[in-house]
Design an enzyme around this catalytic site. Structure first.
Site, PDB file in Angstrom:
ATOM      1  N   CYS A 194      -0.278 -32.057  23.865  1.00 52.14           N
ATOM      2  CA  CYS A 194      -0.954 -33.030  24.731  1.00 52.14           C
ATOM      3  C   CYS A 194      -0.448 -34.456  24.545  1.00 52.14           C
ATOM      4  CB  CYS A 194      -2.464 -32.954  24.521  1.00 52.14           C
ATOM      5  SG  CYS A 194      -2.965 -33.576  22.907  1.00 52.14           S
ATOM      6  N   CYS A 228      -4.091 -32.968  15.496  1.00 46.78           N
ATOM      7  CA  CYS A 228      -4.176 -33.594  16.806  1.00 46.78           C
ATOM      8  C   CYS A 228      -5.658 -33.894  17.019  1.00 46.78           C
ATOM      9  CB  CYS A 228      -3.680 -32.641  17.895  1.00 46.78           C
ATOM     10  SG  CYS A 228      -4.180 -33.201  19.538  1.00 46.78           S
ATOM     11  N   GLU A 275      10.145   7.664  -9.371  1.00 52.15           N
ATOM     12  CA  GLU A 275       9.240   7.654  -8.224  1.00 52.15           C
ATOM     13  C   GLU A 275       8.982   6.230  -7.788  1.00 52.15           C
ATOM     14  OE1 GLU A 275       6.178   9.393 -11.142  1.00 52.15           O
ATOM     15  OE2 GLU A 275       4.949   8.642  -9.499  1.00 52.15           O
ATOM     16  N   LEU A 313       2.830  -0.714 -17.570  1.00 47.86           N
ATOM     17  CA  LEU A 313       4.197  -0.337 -17.935  1.00 47.86           C
ATOM     18  C   LEU A 313       5.010  -1.573 -18.260  1.00 47.86           C
ATOM     19  CD1 LEU A 313       5.153   2.237 -15.162  1.00 47.86           C
ATOM     20  CD2 LEU A 313       4.412   2.676 -17.492  1.00 47.86           C
ATOM     21  N   PHE A 336     -14.483  15.703  16.342  1.00 52.62           N
ATOM     22  CA  PHE A 336     -14.632  15.463  14.911  1.00 52.62           C
ATOM     23  C   PHE A 336     -15.835  14.557  14.648  1.00 52.62           C
ATOM     24  CE2 PHE A 336     -13.921  13.172  10.986  1.00 52.62           C
ATOM     25  CZ  PHE A 336     -13.605  14.197  10.116  1.00 52.62           C
ATOM     26  N   ASP A 337     -15.918  13.461  15.413  1.00 51.08           N
ATOM     27  CA  ASP A 337     -17.020  12.517  15.217  1.00 51.08           C
ATOM     28  C   ASP A 337     -18.364  13.184  15.457  1.00 51.08           C
ATOM     29  OD1 ASP A 337     -15.328  10.547  14.546  1.00 51.08           O
ATOM     30  OD2 ASP A 337     -15.297   9.572  16.515  1.00 51.08           O
ATOM     31  N   ASP A 370       2.588  -0.584  -4.302  1.00 51.29           N
ATOM     32  CA  ASP A 370       2.089  -1.954  -4.442  1.00 51.29           C
ATOM     33  C   ASP A 370       0.641  -2.007  -3.960  1.00 51.29           C
ATOM     34  OD1 ASP A 370       2.034  -4.594  -4.976  1.00 51.29           O
ATOM     35  OD2 ASP A 370       3.262  -5.216  -3.270  1.00 51.29           O
ATOM     36  N   LYS A 423       7.085   2.720  -7.004  1.00 47.05           N
ATOM     37  CA  LYS A 423       6.039   1.895  -7.618  1.00 47.05           C
ATOM     38  C   LYS A 423       5.205   1.315  -6.484  1.00 47.05           C
ATOM     39  CE  LYS A 423       5.547  -1.988 -10.883  1.00 47.05           C
ATOM     40  NZ  LYS A 423       4.189  -2.174 -10.562  1.00 47.05           N
ATOM     41  N   CYS A 464      -7.033 -30.793  24.388  1.00 44.13           N
ATOM     42  CA  CYS A 464      -5.742 -30.215  24.004  1.00 44.13           C
ATOM     43  C   CYS A 464      -5.873 -28.691  24.107  1.00 44.13           C
ATOM     44  CB  CYS A 464      -5.430 -30.665  22.575  1.00 44.13           C
ATOM     45  SG  CYS A 464      -3.918 -30.011  21.884  1.00 44.13           S
ATOM     46  N   LYS A 476      11.428  -3.573 -11.058  1.00 36.56           N
ATOM     47  CA  LYS A 476      10.851  -4.275  -9.906  1.00 36.56           C
ATOM     48  C   LYS A 476      11.961  -4.813  -9.011  1.00 36.56           C
ATOM     49  CE  LYS A 476       7.040  -6.744 -10.974  1.00 36.56           C
ATOM     50  NZ  LYS A 476       5.682  -7.007 -10.487  1.00 36.56           N
ATOM     51  N   LYS A 500      10.106   7.741 -15.544  1.00 38.80           N
ATOM     52  CA  LYS A 500       9.314   8.338 -16.626  1.00 38.80           C
ATOM     53  C   LYS A 500      10.098   9.478 -17.258  1.00 38.80           C
ATOM     54  CE  LYS A 500       5.146   7.452 -13.965  1.00 38.80           C
ATOM     55  NZ  LYS A 500       4.227   7.963 -12.962  1.00 38.80           N
ATOM     56  N   ARG A 523      -8.671  -0.462 -12.657  1.00 38.24           N
ATOM     57  CA  ARG A 523      -8.007  -0.626 -13.945  1.00 38.24           C
ATOM     58  C   ARG A 523      -8.690  -1.718 -14.771  1.00 38.24           C
ATOM     59  NH1 ARG A 523      -3.878  -3.719 -15.969  1.00 38.24           N
ATOM     60  NH2 ARG A 523      -2.907  -2.736 -17.770  1.00 38.24           N
ATOM     61  N   TYR A 571      -0.222   9.087  -8.976  1.00 37.16           N
ATOM     62  CA  TYR A 571       1.026   9.041  -9.736  1.00 37.16           C
ATOM     63  C   TYR A 571       0.905   9.567 -11.170  1.00 37.16           C
ATOM     64  CZ  TYR A 571      -0.752   4.457 -11.284  1.00 37.16           C
ATOM     65  OH  TYR A 571      -1.512   3.439 -11.780  1.00 37.16           O
ATOM     66  N   CYS A 586       1.269 -34.989  19.302  1.00 34.22           N
ATOM     67  CA  CYS A 586       0.973 -33.574  19.501  1.00 34.22           C
ATOM     68  C   CYS A 586       1.956 -32.979  20.512  1.00 34.22           C
ATOM     69  CB  CYS A 586      -0.463 -33.431  20.004  1.00 34.22           C
ATOM     70  SG  CYS A 586      -0.852 -31.742  20.493  1.00 34.22           S
TER      71      CYS A 586
HETATM   72  S1  IVH Z   1       2.652   5.158 -14.127  1.00 34.28           S
HETATM   73  C1  IVH Z   1       1.018   5.172 -18.396  1.00 34.28           C
HETATM   74  N1  IVH Z   1       3.596   5.311 -11.694  1.00 34.28           N
HETATM   75  O1  IVH Z   1       2.299  -0.159 -11.724  1.00 34.28           O
HETATM   76  C2  IVH Z   1       1.689   5.144 -17.061  1.00 34.28           C
HETATM   77  N2  IVH Z   1       2.401   3.372 -12.292  1.00 34.28           N
HETATM   78  O2  IVH Z   1       2.533  -1.473 -14.962  1.00 34.28           O
HETATM   79  C3  IVH Z   1       0.863   4.539 -16.040  1.00 34.28           C
HETATM   80  N3  IVH Z   1       2.120   1.775 -10.450  1.00 34.28           N
HETATM   81  O3  IVH Z   1      -0.589  -0.762 -13.311  1.00 34.28           O
HETATM   82  C4  IVH Z   1       1.526   4.039 -14.852  1.00 34.28           C
HETATM   83  N4  IVH Z   1       3.161   2.958  -8.924  1.00 34.28           N
HETATM   84  O4  IVH Z   1      -0.868   0.754 -11.425  1.00 34.28           O
HETATM   85  C5  IVH Z   1       2.920   4.562 -12.572  1.00 34.28           C
HETATM   86  N5  IVH Z   1       4.434   5.629  -9.561  1.00 34.28           N
HETATM   87  C6  IVH Z   1       3.753   4.892 -10.427  1.00 34.28           C
HETATM   88  C7  IVH Z   1       3.214   3.641 -10.078  1.00 34.28           C
HETATM   89  C8  IVH Z   1       2.543   2.901 -11.045  1.00 34.28           C
HETATM   90  C9  IVH Z   1       2.496   1.826  -9.170  1.00 34.28           C
HETATM   91  C10 IVH Z   1       1.395   0.641 -11.037  1.00 34.28           C
HETATM   92  C11 IVH Z   1       0.351   1.003 -12.035  1.00 34.28           C
HETATM   93  C12 IVH Z   1       0.500   0.081 -13.186  1.00 34.28           C
HETATM   94  C13 IVH Z   1       1.707  -0.720 -12.859  1.00 34.28           C
HETATM   95  C14 IVH Z   1       2.756  -0.627 -13.940  1.00 34.28           C
END
Ligand code: IVH
Length: 688
Positions: A422, A437, A120, A90, A43-44, A124, A122, A443, A325, A301, A143, A231, A419
């Site tokens: 030592c 220390c 779904e 959200l 691949f490389d 991070d 969320k 040490c 959350k 949603k 964003r 998403y 320490c």
């Molecule tokens: S929907 C208008 N779905 O969580 C709807 N957001 O305040 C837009 N996030 O800043 C968001 N996973 O970046 C949506 N499955 C998911 C998400 C998601 C993470 C984040 C998104 C947003 C914050 C919600």
């Protein structure tokens, strides 16, 4: 098109097309289906061939070429761009009751219309929006504040799970929104590498993802194995697809997005009622630690996109979605002992040794207690049980004492006075939270730490000496300080550590000696950084090296003179002075000098126009930052003065200059020059 390159022959054109097709296919299988169709090596080789061809014939390099994924574009600053459609956030909550309220409110508002929810994960990470036109990625924007974000397109192109061109059917114009996350495995590997290189580790994958997308050099971003989780598929109001049944639900849109080549996580569920929503939340609250990336909740949603307008938005967020959350998981477990860890710089960190406890998918045995103040603030006593939490961060945190379990008459934890390695009495510098220390040269962790720092990439860059080998050299008595490294010979090295993983054979010895030899070319500022003087980081070392020019001038400087250097505060000045006051340190410097290391700053001079002049700088300038103009003066042979005096040749005045300096200059008759005068002085003479 590059005017100077020859037009691409047909053969090159065909090969580029062929390579693009192959690499696109391999990438797709790798990122979407976790399947490698060829070896990394093959691949490389293909990718390298494509990169080379595109370099040779830039006209063949399309913005969607997989060669773009290796990066290389450098962003000085990220352009701010307005989002075509605001990136709303959200409403979010930690409370199940509020999810119940959301569900019943939505049902009421929709007044008998049949609908469902999608639940779904969320993710991070960092939210970004990707604009696609005619099936090609044209822009990626963070964003930001929801209205305006940073254009990070060149970095986004390096993320394997972001398609550069789409397949199958797709709308001509739309935006794909999602979260860039840093998968745990890649995050851990990157942090380990950073620590080995003497760089501070990132606190959590989210910060690391965000930092990565803001890297100026996109080829650096390419090395971070980021992942994009889509998403949301956003259609312009006049889009033909608004009428297309395949786009009439959120889950349907994600399904089509998958067929276009987006990575859409499979953990999405259509739910009919609050019971199903709660079951989804409960499941992922427990299961989340088994995912390869971090999530911090669940997003619910309304699935039917046609109902979104009807539900509308509040000022900040849509009414058709909500985020739940997860609460940080918390347990109580007995504190068995407090031990102390001694770091490379001698800093001592107290560690809580806990009765092993299961928390968020792993067994926790230890957690940091940070410093003496932290222990005092939480009032931790002998025999206490501690409350341990695991939130978005992967590292468990001590958040308090479980007072119900406190034994009667429990005594406060007594902090170590010596320490643990030592036995030297610990010191706590005034105004600092940490104990140290002070036995830096005697040490063990500090000796090894100094050696590791010295050989690290940003210092002397001797990568054939890893921490195990350094330990071996120390244990065999060959190396106990950095100067000893340069006394190593092939005879001393070959055969060391026989039978262990770090054993050194002829080839290994040769590599080590070559790297040591090569390190003699490392510039003075990095040698200075490599010495590991407390508080002297890369920037400080550079400033000190530039200012003093060589090690002798630096060693001869007193605290006042050191503190005059830009960005060198009093604390650092004292540390530098203390360091060189020790005869043992001066002896090491002399041995390094005798070994041939650079002890003089490279002459950065570009001209002599300002020879013999002392120029005092004041105010802000149009074309230079403050330290740039100072460096420029020195590069043209001049000296930078700190205050206006009889020795001053010119006062170089920018906007908003200090009135005192102006008054003084006028009083003693020092000529005042402007930025453009200055530029003429160096420019005129340059062209002579
Ligand atoms: S929907 C208008 N779905 O969580 C709807 N957001 O305040 C837009 N996030 O800043 C968001 N996973 O970046 C949506 N499955 C998911 C998400 C998601 C993470 C984040 C998104 C947003 C914050 C919600």
């Amino acid at each position: 098109m590059d005017l100077f390159s020859a037009p691409a022959p047909e053969s090159a054109r065909q090969r580029v097309a062929e390579l693009t097709r192959l690499i696109d296919r391999y990438n797709y299988e790798y990122y979407m289906n976790d399947r490698s169709l060829v070896s990394d090596y093959e691949f490389d080789a293909l990718l390298r061939e494509l990169v080379e061809l595109e370099k040779q014939y830039p006209e063949l390099s399309l913005p969607t070429s997989p060669a773009r994924r290796v990066g290389g574009e450098v962003n000085k600053a990220f352009r701010q761009v307005e989002h075509r459609f605001p990136m709303l956030s959200l409403g979010n909550t930690y409370s199940i009751e509020e999810i119940e309220e959301f569900e019943s409110r939505t049902r009421k508002l929709l007044d008998g219309v049949p609908f469902s929810y999608t639940c779904e994960l969320k993710y991070d990470g960092v939210a970004i929006g990707l604009t696609y036109r005619h099936g090609q990625l044209v822009q990626a924007v963070t964003r930001g504040n929801g209205a305006v974000g940073d254009d990070i397109t060149s970095n986004a192109r390096t993320v394997g799970t972001i398609p550069l061109k789409l397949q199958g059917d797709y709308p001509d114009d739309f935006e794909a929104r999602g979260e860039v996350v840093y998968p745990f495995e890649a995050f851990d590997a990157m942090n380990r590498q950073r620590e080995a290189d003497g760089e501070p580790p990132f606190a959590n994958p989210r910060n690391a993802a965000s930092g990565s997308l803001k890297l100026q050099d996109s080829s650096e971003c390419a090395k971070r194995k980021l992942m994009f989780c889509m998403y949301f598929l956003m259609l312009p109001p006049d889009s033909a697809q608004q009428q297309d049944p395949a786009y009439a639900s959120h889950s349907g849109r994600l399904e089509v997005a998958r067929s276009m080549g987006f990575k859409v996580q499979p953990y999405i569920k259509e739910c009919r009622d609050i019971q199903e929503i709660k079951a989804f939340i409960d499941y992922w609250d427990k299961e989340r630690w088994n995912l390869p990336f971090g999530i911090d909740g669940v997003v619910i949603k309304v699935n039917q996109t046609g109902l979104w307008d009807q539900l509308g938005n509040t000022a900040k967020s849509p009414r058709w979605a909500i985020a739940y959350k997860f609460k940080a998981e918390r347990v109580s477990t007995p504190l068995e002992a407090v031990t102390y860890h001694v770091g490379r710089t001698g800093i001592v960190t107290p560690v809580a040794n806990l009765k092993p406890v299961w928390l968020g998918g792993t067994t926790v045995r230890r957690a940091t207690l940070n410093n003496a103040d932290f222990i005092a603030k939480l009032d931790i006593r002998e025999g206490d049980s501690l409350l341990v939490e695991k939130g978005g961060e992967i590292i468990p945190k001590i958040v308090g004492v479980d007072l119900e379990k406190r034994p009667e008459g429990a005594e406060p934890v007594r902090y170590a006075t010596v320490c643990p390695v030592c036995g030297t009495p610990l010191v706590r510098p005034e105004g600092e939270a940490g104990h140290y220390c002070p036995n830096s040269d005697g040490c063990l962790p500090q000796i090894l730490g100094q050696l590791e720092h010295f050989v690290s990439r940003r210092a002397m860059d001797i990568d054939s000496l890893g921490s195990e080998r350094l330990r071996l050299l120390y244990d065999t008595g060959l190396v106990s300080n950095v100067a000893d490294l340069y006394d190593l010979t092939a005879e001393k090295l070959v055969g060391l550590g026989e039978g262990t993983a770090s054993s050194i054979q002829e080839k290994g010895a040769d590599n080590i000696l070559k790297a040591l030899e090569e390190s003699k070319k490392v510039p003075f500022e990095r040698v200075l950084f490599a010495l590991g003087i407390r508080y002297v980081g890369e920037v400080g070392a550079k400033k000190l090296a530039r200012h003093f020019g060589n090690i002798d001038a630096l060693m001869g400087a007193n605290v006042m003179e050191l503190a005059m250097v830009e960005d060198v505060g009093e604390v650092t000045a004292v540390a530098v002075n203390d360091y060189f006051n020790l005869a043992s340190h001066r002896a090491i410097v002399e041995r390094l000098r005798a070994a041939g290391l650079q002890m003089t700053a490279e002459d950065k001079r570009v001209g002599n126009q300002l020879q013999g002049m002392t120029i005092v700088v004041s105010g802000v300038f149009q074309h230079f930052k403050r330290d740039e103009i100072k460096a420029s003066i020195e590069q043209h042979g001049g000296k930078v003065g700190s205050s206006v005096s009889g020795k001053t040749t010119y006062l170089l005045a920018g906007d908003n200059m200090g009135p005192e300096k102006l008054k003084k200059a006028e009083k003693i008759g020092v000529a005042i020059i402007s930025e453009s005068d200055y530029e003429r002085m160096i420019g005129e003479a340059d062209s002579k």
